[in-house]
Design a protein around this motif. Structure first.
Motif, PDB file in Angstrom:
ATOM      1  N   LYS A  81       8.471   1.758   0.448  1.00 20.52           N
ATOM      2  CA  LYS A  81       8.339   2.154   1.489  1.00 20.52           C
ATOM      3  C   LYS A  81       7.250   2.837   2.072  1.00 20.52           C
ATOM      4  O   LYS A  81       6.620   2.971   2.933  1.00 20.52           O
ATOM      5  N   GLU A  82       6.835   3.855   0.877  1.00 21.93           N
ATOM      6  CA  GLU A  82       5.755   4.655   1.121  1.00 21.93           C
ATOM      7  C   GLU A  82       4.558   3.957   1.275  1.00 21.93           C
ATOM      8  O   GLU A  82       3.486   4.443   1.996  1.00 21.93           O
ATOM      9  N   PHE A  83       4.222   2.841   0.564  1.00 22.93           N
ATOM     10  CA  PHE A  83       3.289   2.120   0.919  1.00 22.93           C
ATOM     11  C   PHE A  83       3.125   1.194   1.998  1.00 22.93           C
ATOM     12  O   PHE A  83       2.012   0.278   2.216  1.00 22.93           O
ATOM     13  N   SER A  84       4.081   0.879   2.856  1.00 23.29           N
ATOM     14  CA  SER A  84       4.246   0.099   3.763  1.00 23.29           C
ATOM     15  C   SER A  84       2.982   0.315   4.801  1.00 23.29           C
ATOM     16  O   SER A  84       2.756   1.564   5.195  1.00 23.29           O
ATOM     17  N   GLY A  85       2.418  -0.549   5.182  1.00 25.68           N
ATOM     18  CA  GLY A  85       1.128  -0.787   6.215  1.00 25.68           C
ATOM     19  C   GLY A  85      -0.093  -0.088   5.631  1.00 25.68           C
ATOM     20  O   GLY A  85      -1.262   0.345   6.358  1.00 25.68           O
ATOM     21  N   MET A  86      -0.091   0.354   4.264  1.00 27.02           N
ATOM     22  CA  MET A  86      -1.495   0.867   3.827  1.00 27.02           C
ATOM     23  C   MET A  86      -2.611  -0.028   3.769  1.00 27.02           C
ATOM     24  O   MET A  86      -3.779   0.450   3.812  1.00 27.02           O
ATOM     25  N   TRP A  87      -2.370  -1.332   3.813  1.00 30.67           N
ATOM     26  CA  TRP A  87      -3.525  -2.357   4.003  1.00 30.67           C
ATOM     27  C   TRP A  87      -3.656  -2.829   5.362  1.00 30.67           C
ATOM     28  O   TRP A  87      -4.533  -3.644   6.018  1.00 30.67           O
ATOM     29  N   GLU A  88      -3.092  -2.100   6.456  1.00 33.87           N
ATOM     30  CA  GLU A  88      -3.024  -2.681   7.854  1.00 33.87           C
ATOM     31  C   GLU A  88      -4.490  -2.333   8.233  1.00 33.87           C
ATOM     32  O   GLU A  88      -5.151  -1.261   7.801  1.00 33.87           O
ATOM     33  N   ASN A  89      -4.908  -3.422   9.195  1.00 34.51           N
ATOM     34  CA  ASN A  89      -6.361  -3.058   9.757  1.00 34.51           C
ATOM     35  C   ASN A  89      -7.295  -3.042   8.759  1.00 34.51           C
ATOM     36  O   ASN A  89      -8.609  -2.649   9.059  1.00 34.51           O
ATOM     37  N   ARG A  90      -7.287  -3.807   7.209  1.00 31.15           N
ATOM     38  CA  ARG A  90      -8.265  -4.028   6.531  1.00 31.15           C
ATOM     39  C   ARG A  90      -8.614  -5.188   6.298  1.00 31.15           C
ATOM     40  O   ARG A  90      -7.543  -6.089   6.322  1.00 31.15           O
TER      41      ARG A  90
END
Length: 74
Positions: free
Chosen positions: A52-61
């Motif tokens: 869950k810590e990594f959730s959204g880390m690639w968002e908008n990339r």
């Protein structure tokens, strides 16, 4: 083995005795086995990575195959 004394509420004690009888174990063996299993489960949960810590880390990339290839071959 270490000996200790534990106080149980009456209803919990009766339930423990019932479960031990169903499994064909002494009360103390049942309690030891139950505690071992609980500790083992807690230990294995601690070793898991919380994704869950990594959730959204690639968002908008832009991570499309095409953009990754362009960056890789520069």
């Amino acid at each position: 083995m270490h000996r200790t004394q534990i106080y149980f509420e009456e209803t919990l004690f009766e339930e423990l005795k019932k479960q031990a009888n169903l499994m064909g174990m002494s009360l103390s063996a049942y309690i030891r086995e139950t505690l071992k299993n609980d500790l083992k489960n807690k230990k294995s949960k601690q070793n898991r990575v919380n994704l869950k810590e990594f959730s959204g880390m690639w968002e908008n990339r832009d991570i499309s195959q095409e953009s990754l290839r362009k960056k890789a071959w520069k």
